[in-house]
Design a protein around this motif. Structure first.
Motif, PDB file in Angstrom:
ATOM      1  N   THR A  48      48.683  36.504  39.672  1.00 30.09           N
ATOM      2  CA  THR A  48      47.248  36.342  39.428  1.00 30.09           C
ATOM      3  C   THR A  48      46.438  37.143  40.441  1.00 30.09           C
ATOM      4  OG1 THR A  48      47.609  34.134  38.507  1.00 30.09           O
ATOM      5  CG2 THR A  48      45.377  34.658  39.271  1.00 30.09           C
ATOM      6  N   ARG A  52      43.574  39.838  39.648  1.00 33.13           N
ATOM      7  CA  ARG A  52      42.207  39.695  40.160  1.00 33.13           C
ATOM      8  C   ARG A  52      41.772  40.945  40.921  1.00 33.13           C
ATOM      9  NH1 ARG A  52      39.712  34.684  40.489  1.00 33.13           N
ATOM     10  NH2 ARG A  52      38.821  35.212  42.531  1.00 33.13           N
ATOM     11  N   ARG A  55      40.781  43.283  38.261  1.00 30.21           N
ATOM     12  CA  ARG A  55      39.490  42.872  37.692  1.00 30.21           C
ATOM     13  C   ARG A  55      38.343  43.280  38.612  1.00 30.21           C
ATOM     14  NH1 ARG A  55      39.820  39.011  33.489  1.00 30.21           N
ATOM     15  NH2 ARG A  55      41.936  38.190  33.149  1.00 30.21           N
ATOM     16  N   ARG A  80      38.650  35.843  48.214  1.00 29.99           N
ATOM     17  CA  ARG A  80      37.787  36.944  47.767  1.00 29.99           C
ATOM     18  C   ARG A  80      37.862  38.109  48.755  1.00 29.99           C
ATOM     19  NH1 ARG A  80      34.058  32.194  46.987  1.00 29.99           N
ATOM     20  NH2 ARG A  80      33.609  32.548  49.201  1.00 29.99           N
ATOM     21  N   GLU A  83      41.005  40.007  48.304  1.00 27.97           N
ATOM     22  CA  GLU A  83      40.919  40.854  47.120  1.00 27.97           C
ATOM     23  C   GLU A  83      40.114  42.120  47.412  1.00 27.97           C
ATOM     24  OE1 GLU A  83      41.159  36.841  44.361  1.00 27.97           O
ATOM     25  OE2 GLU A  83      39.280  37.970  44.455  1.00 27.97           O
ATOM     26  N   GLU A 163      32.896  35.302  40.410  1.00 19.27           N
ATOM     27  CA  GLU A 163      33.888  34.749  39.488  1.00 19.27           C
ATOM     28  C   GLU A 163      33.537  35.035  38.039  1.00 19.27           C
ATOM     29  OE1 GLU A 163      36.795  33.599  40.082  1.00 19.27           O
ATOM     30  OE2 GLU A 163      36.615  33.629  42.268  1.00 19.27           O
ATOM     31  N   LEU A 166      34.445  38.661  37.399  1.00 16.24           N
ATOM     32  CA  LEU A 166      35.890  38.867  37.279  1.00 16.24           C
ATOM     33  C   LEU A 166      36.412  38.340  35.949  1.00 16.24           C
ATOM     34  CD1 LEU A 166      35.845  39.741  40.260  1.00 16.24           C
ATOM     35  CD2 LEU A 166      37.909  38.368  40.605  1.00 16.24           C
TER      36      LEU A 166
END
Length: 560
Positions: A48, A52, A55, A80, A83, A163, A166
């Protein structure tokens, strides 16, 4: 130039550039189901996580971010942030990790100086952002980060909430190859004077730093600091040298990662228990806060390995942590070095020695990690012997050292004078390769023609049973030039004064560990010692405070 043999590769041979995307692909390859955890709010697998990151790359690209643009982040330590550490540089942009503990004026300066184009803002920092938005010169769009239910905010040119953006983006992104010398990250380090200075690192530097750090922490077994089966929780801000670069190592190895958000000692202890954390890193003051937390009372932190950096590790803290089951390892680095330069390593010779000798070396700055060169020079630039006695400025060479300060050519030349990076630290090297940091050049105390290390004095003072925290600085003295002044925080139930401190230090004088003129003749008892934005002792502020107290004739000064 030395003439060596260079063989022409096959026409179709793939020349793999050292890019951050190589680190990302490894974690899910090894441990697809391992978790990324954020407080008690979010947890998901590496599969995941990779989706992400893709994304987010699509969100940024659709928002108009182009290769070479700077994307800034204002957030606490979170999934976050992790990421962003991958997605932003992997699309060829530059990640600016904003130090949210700077003053609003300094934050504004760094954002304009870095040419920030898109800013990701945590809702907690909206008041700061609202106060400076009118003076921002390059920002074009914003993205909201929030843990709450409110997904909107009064932000200029708001693209949307993280969010939600994404969720609407594709989980596929074809991350391109490009020049490994492209800048990947930037952040700003503060000094004693002037504006913060921009430090920057390339993809190549970050990949090599990651490999060097992984080899030191994972292959050297004294003990092994971080392996694939550890659980990692940073207690160093991600805005400060990428949380010391460890998230890149953890992701490459597929290690379970736990991100605590805003640092709260009670929460950190709770996460340690719940998530079974085994490896962390922090500065000494943060560790003391964790150990003193209410939730930590009567807790044995058995199996918790922690790297201590940012400030010197004194024997008192080492012993206190050891008594609670924590294994501390000293390491050394700075903003300009990406940061890891050295880490304590117990070789066969030290392992055969006494426990006291091993402790002495465990709290030193350590041995240079692979690919790092370290040397000591005098004021004239001459190299000094690695005899454990000769003191001089520590200078460095390594593949991951910043090549200069952004748009600061004169300061960049000063940093790299003579082809070595100048640390500003006074140190020794011994024949085992151990670096022993004696002080910052600007913090060494000169009294009566003799040099006193504030770090060594702090270590000895910290062994007083009534001292919870200490900082030592030099203050002007008409007779001796400077005299050491100690700022102390007393442990609960203890009283301190200059006389009791002198009695505590006398045995060290008799043992030859301390000169008698190094005993502070003045102390101040305080409830808190000033710290910098990353938790280091703020000695510039301490000197100013002392001068004001002396001028005002403060009653809490204690004098022999």
């Amino acid at each position: 130039m030395l003439q060596t043999r260079v063989i022409q590769p096959a026409d179709n041979a793939y020349q793999a550039p050292l890019l951050i995307k190589r680190l990302l692909l490894s974690g899910s390859r090894y441990e697809k189901t391992r978790e990324i955890v954020y407080r008690d709010l979010v947890r998901y697998s590496y599969l995941t996580f990779n989706e992400r990151v893709a994304r987010l790359a699509n969100v940024l690209t659709n928002a108009g971010v182009k290769p070479g643009d700077t994307v800034a982040v204002m957030d606490w330590d979170s999934h976050r942030y992790l990421e962003c550490m991958f997605a932003v540089p992997m699309i060829g942009a530059v990640l600016h990790t904003i130090n949210i503990r700077l003053s609003p004026e300094q934050i504004l300066y760094t954002m304009n100086h870095a040419d920030d184009r898109v800013v990701l803002v945590n809702s907690e920092f909206l008041p700061i952002y609202q106060g400076i938005k009118g003076a921002l010169t390059t920002v074009e769009k914003t993205i909201l980060l929030t843990d709450g239910a409110d997904k909107t905010a009064d932000l200029p040119n708001l693209v949307g909430e993280y969010e939600q953006l994404l969720a609407g983006a594709s989980p596929q992104y074809d991350f391109p190859d490009f020049d490994e010398n492209s800048v990947a990250t930037t952040f700003y380090t503060t000094g004693t004077t002037g504006n913060p200075k921009g430090v920057y690192f390339t993809h190549r530097q970050l990949v090599l730093h990651t490999m060097g750090m992984a080899s030191m922490m994972g292959a050297v077994h004294t003990p092994r600091l971080m392996a694939n089966d550890d659980v990692y929780m940073p207690i160093t801000p991600m805005f400060h040298v990428h949380a010391w670069g460890v998230p890149y190592v953890a992701t490459m190895l597929g290690i379970k990662q736990v991100y605590p958000g805003r640092y709260d000692p009670e929460l950190l202890v709770g996460l340690w228990k719940k998530e079974k954390v085994t490896f962390s890193h922090c500065v000494p003051t943060i560790l003391q806060m964790v150990m003193n937390a209410k939730a930590a009372q009567d807790v044995e932190f058995n199996g918790w390995k922690i790297i201590i950096g940012g400030s010197s590790l004194n024997r008192s803290l080492y012993e206190a942590a050891k008594a609670r089951g924590i294994h501390l390892t000293a390491a050394y680095g700075m903003s300009e070095t990406c940061p890891m330069i050295s880490c304590a390593h117990m070789n066969d010779e030290l392992l055969a020695g006494s426990e006291d000798e091993r402790t002495t070396y465990k709290i030193k700055a350590g041995v240079p990690v692979p690919l790092v060169e370290a040397a000591i020079i005098d004021a004239d630039g001459n190299f000094l012997p690695a005899d454990g006695e000769s003191q001089g400025e520590l200078v460095l060479r390594a593949p991951w050292l910043t090549q200069g300060y952004f748009r600061e050519p004169q300061k960049s030349e000063e940093l790299w004078e003579g082809g070595w990076l100048h640390t500003g630290d006074v140190a020794t090297l011994d024949n085992m390769g151990f670096i022993d940091i004696r002080d910052r050049i600007k913090d060494v105390i000169k009294t009566g023609g003799e040099w006193i290390s504030s770090l060594e004095l702090e270590d000895l003072v910290s062994r007083h049973p009534g001292v919870r925290e200490v900082a030592v600085v030099g203050i002007p003295d008409p007779q001796w030039g400077e005299r050491p002044f100690a700022l102390l925080v007393a442990r609960e139930g203890h009283t301190l004064d200059a006389k009791s401190l002198k009695e505590h230090l006398k045995p060290f004088v008799e043992q030859g560990l301390l000169s008698k003129w190094a005993i502070p003749s003045q102390i101040a008892l305080v409830t808190e010692i000033p710290k910098t934005s990353v938790g280091k002792l703020d000695k510039k502020r301490i000197r100013l405070d002392i001068a004001q107290w002396q001028e005002a004739g403060s009653a809490f000064l204690s004098t022999l």
